[in-house]
Design a protein around this motif. Structure first.
Motif, PDB file in Angstrom:
ATOM      1  N   LYS A  43       0.829  -1.212   0.000  1.00 58.56           N
ATOM      2  CA  LYS A  43       0.000   0.000   0.000  1.00 58.56           C
ATOM      3  C   LYS A  43       0.863   1.261   0.000  1.00 58.56           C
ATOM      4  O   LYS A  43       0.549   2.243  -0.657  1.00 58.56           O
ATOM      5  CB  LYS A  43      -0.891  -0.033   1.240  1.00 58.56           C
ATOM      6  CG  LYS A  43      -1.828   1.112   1.405  1.00 58.56           C
ATOM      7  CD  LYS A  43      -2.670   0.881   2.654  1.00 58.56           C
ATOM      8  CE  LYS A  43      -3.531   2.061   2.972  1.00 58.56           C
ATOM      9  NZ  LYS A  43      -4.303   1.823   4.206  1.00 58.56           N
ATOM     10  N   GLU A  44       1.969   1.207   0.752  1.00 56.12           N
ATOM     11  CA  GLU A  44       2.829   2.388   0.892  1.00 56.12           C
ATOM     12  C   GLU A  44       4.253   1.948   1.212  1.00 56.12           C
ATOM     13  O   GLU A  44       4.463   0.940   1.881  1.00 56.12           O
ATOM     14  CB  GLU A  44       2.297   3.268   2.031  1.00 56.12           C
ATOM     15  CG  GLU A  44       3.003   4.574   2.216  1.00 56.12           C
ATOM     16  CD  GLU A  44       2.405   5.414   3.353  1.00 56.12           C
ATOM     17  OE1 GLU A  44       3.051   6.404   3.706  1.00 56.12           O
ATOM     18  OE2 GLU A  44       1.336   5.073   3.877  1.00 56.12           O
ATOM     19  N   MET A  57       1.273  -2.796   4.107  1.00 59.37           N
ATOM     20  CA  MET A  57       0.497  -3.622   3.185  1.00 59.37           C
ATOM     21  C   MET A  57      -0.982  -3.548   3.529  1.00 59.37           C
ATOM     22  O   MET A  57      -1.361  -3.325   4.692  1.00 59.37           O
ATOM     23  CB  MET A  57       1.002  -5.062   3.222  1.00 59.37           C
ATOM     24  CG  MET A  57       2.425  -5.166   2.700  1.00 59.37           C
ATOM     25  SD  MET A  57       2.919  -6.810   2.206  1.00 59.37           S
ATOM     26  CE  MET A  57       3.405  -7.515   3.750  1.00 59.37           C
ATOM     27  N   GLU A  58      -1.798  -3.723   2.509  1.00 58.17           N
ATOM     28  CA  GLU A  58      -3.248  -3.679   2.686  1.00 58.17           C
ATOM     29  C   GLU A  58      -3.702  -4.806   3.606  1.00 58.17           C
ATOM     30  O   GLU A  58      -3.220  -5.932   3.503  1.00 58.17           O
ATOM     31  CB  GLU A  58      -3.950  -3.818   1.329  1.00 58.17           C
ATOM     32  CG  GLU A  58      -3.708  -2.655   0.408  1.00 58.17           C
ATOM     33  CD  GLU A  58      -4.373  -2.820  -0.951  1.00 58.17           C
ATOM     34  OE1 GLU A  58      -5.110  -3.806  -1.165  1.00 58.17           O
ATOM     35  OE2 GLU A  58      -4.141  -1.953  -1.805  1.00 58.17           O
ATOM     36  N   ILE A  84       4.184  -0.802  -5.310  1.00 59.68           N
ATOM     37  CA  ILE A  84       2.900  -0.287  -4.798  1.00 59.68           C
ATOM     38  C   ILE A  84       1.760  -0.816  -5.656  1.00 59.68           C
ATOM     39  O   ILE A  84       1.777  -0.727  -6.873  1.00 59.68           O
ATOM     40  CB  ILE A  84       2.908   1.250  -4.712  1.00 59.68           C
ATOM     41  CG1 ILE A  84       3.866   1.665  -3.594  1.00 59.68           C
ATOM     42  CG2 ILE A  84       1.504   1.792  -4.451  1.00 59.68           C
ATOM     43  CD1 ILE A  84       3.968   3.125  -3.327  1.00 59.68           C
ATOM     44  N   GLY A  85       0.790  -1.411  -4.971  1.00 57.07           N
ATOM     45  CA  GLY A  85      -0.371  -2.006  -5.639  1.00 57.07           C
ATOM     46  C   GLY A  85      -0.162  -3.442  -6.070  1.00 57.07           C
ATOM     47  O   GLY A  85      -1.072  -4.062  -6.620  1.00 57.07           O
TER      48      GLY A  85
END
Length: 124
Positions: A43-44, A57-58, A84-85
């Motif tokens: 995520k970042e 992380m998500e 990212i993603g």
């Protein structure tokens, strides 16, 4: 009364020494078979003043970091662009320290993206 005071002072001193040892001990370097593996979507990614690279992380409450990652030749912008993603696999040792009593941030030993190893400090 003096004997009780001595016992309390000795007990407090031993507790302080024990805490100091637990705090300053290094993160163990483990073999891959002993590392905990976790995967998630990045995520970042950011750094801190100590040149660590931190991953969020998500859907995972803890953060992960590569200790002095920038000093290991990793480039923050490249990692952001690539990861990212996207899903990654992280591996880290199972250890505890009073500075992170609830295991909210984990020291990374290995980071994998697709079939590529981006970082590895595991024992062989």
């Amino acid at each position: 009364m003096k004997k009780t005071v001595k016992i309390v002072l000795i007990s407090c001193s031993l507790l302080i020494v024990l805490l100091a040892v637990l705090i300053v001990r290094p993160v163990p370097i483990v073999s891959e078979s002993k590392a905990i593996s976790e995967s998630g979507i990045v995520k970042e990614i950011y750094t801190n003043k100590g040149n660590d690279i931190i991953f969020i992380m998500e859907h995972i409450d803890r953060r992960f970091y590569i200790n002095r990652g920038l000093e290991h030749g990793l480039e923050l912008n490249n990692l952001k662009e690539k990861l990212i993603g996207n899903p990654i696999v992280v591996k880290y040792p199972d250890y505890w320290t009073p500075l992170d009593w609830n295991n909210s941030i984990r020291h990374l030993s290995k980071v994998e993206y697709k079939d590529e190893v981006l970082f590895n400090e595991l024992k062989e």
